[in-house]
Design an enzyme around this catalytic site. Sequence first.
Site, mmCIF file in Angstrom:
data_model
loop_
_atom_site.group_PDB
_atom_site.id
_atom_site.type_symbol
_atom_site.label_atom_id
_atom_site.label_comp_id
_atom_site.label_asym_id
_atom_site.label_seq_id
_atom_site.Cartn_x
_atom_site.Cartn_y
_atom_site.Cartn_z
ATOM 1 N N GLY A 3 5.278 -130.771 -8.562
ATOM 2 C CA GLY A 3 6.279 -131.574 -7.856
ATOM 3 C C GLY A 3 5.670 -132.066 -6.553
ATOM 4 C CB ALA A 5 4.678 -137.236 -5.635
ATOM 5 N NE ARG A 7 14.195 -135.116 -1.095
ATOM 6 C CZ ARG A 7 14.694 -135.923 -2.009
ATOM 7 N NH1 ARG A 7 14.653 -137.218 -1.828
ATOM 8 N NH2 ARG A 7 15.255 -135.457 -3.105
ATOM 9 N N GLY A 93 10.743 -122.456 -6.134
ATOM 10 C CA GLY A 93 11.749 -122.845 -5.143
ATOM 11 C C GLY A 93 12.829 -123.722 -5.719
ATOM 12 C CG HIS A 150 21.854 -129.587 1.020
ATOM 13 N ND1 HIS A 150 22.680 -128.498 0.861
ATOM 14 C CD2 HIS A 150 20.611 -129.091 1.262
ATOM 15 C CE1 HIS A 150 21.958 -127.393 0.994
ATOM 16 N NE2 HIS A 150 20.709 -127.722 1.245
ATOM 17 C CE LYS A 154 20.906 -128.709 -2.850
ATOM 18 N NZ LYS A 154 19.596 -128.351 -3.413
#
Length: 260
Positions: A3, A5, A7, A93, A150, A154
């Site tokens: 992942g 690329a 955020r 995560g 958020h 998201k």
Amino acid sequence: MVGAAGRMGQAILRALDAAPGVAAVAALEREGHPDLDGDAAEAAGATARGVILSADIGAALQPGRVVIDFTAPGSTAALVSRAAAAGCKAVIGTTGLDTEHLAAIAAAAEQTAVLHAPNMSVGVNVLFGLLERAAKALGAGWDMEIVELHHRRKKDAPSGTAERMATVLAGARGLPDGAIVRERSGQVGERRDDELGVVAVRGGDVAGEHTAFFFGDGERLEITHRATHRGIFAAGAVRAARWISQRDAGLYSMADVLAL
Ligand code: NAD
């Protein structure tokens, strides 16, 4: 970094760049990502290292490596199984995982060291402990509710952190299965004593904000954690990767890394 690329992927590549003794050896993205074949660190605003953004996960999974995954639930479950089979350790995560995904993580943790944490910040992991103490100390008669905020991009709701907060509160208070209420609309009736509401608010660039409310009779306690930038999660992920590189098979949490 899987992942790479995204955020969080980019924040973690920057954190790896700045951390002594650790380095990104592979940067992975989904097939068809427009940034494939470019220098992953440079794209993240870190110093170029010659690590090219690739979709070849198989080539990256080499024994002894630590895989950091911040992607999406469907991809995480498959990745963690492949990582375990290849002799890699894993730091997960990604949030929004369902019971099937969690079962895949638990199975992988029988073979290798896996750390799974919906929130890698130090503050939030201390918050979990504070919530448990507060829920037990205040006791029945105090209504508990959670609100999380958020950024607009998201994808999952409520956040993994809010879900974990709800689990901690429900466990501390001994609430029954089904106590957690994620939606209220229409004639829902009065609030039950054993209800625990979780509300998600979305907008702008909020990195993450979580509040637990404890409503008493004539008083109210609020415990809030505010993340102001993603660097805290990235620093936590790098710390977790360093920590898990020294661990045997098992399923670990940030509480283990932080010795809470
Ligand atoms: P994002 O959408 O910016 O990034 C996700 C990246 O994963 C994208 O670039 C996407 O192309 C890539 N991806 C998707 N499927 C893939 C696959 N099969 N293989 C390789 N790459 C794939 O999202 P984000 O904001 O970086 O968040 C990612 C995840 O991390 C979310 O689940 C989010 O909730 C979670 N998160 C966790 C923490 C924590 O502390 N644990 C903190 C922030 C975000």
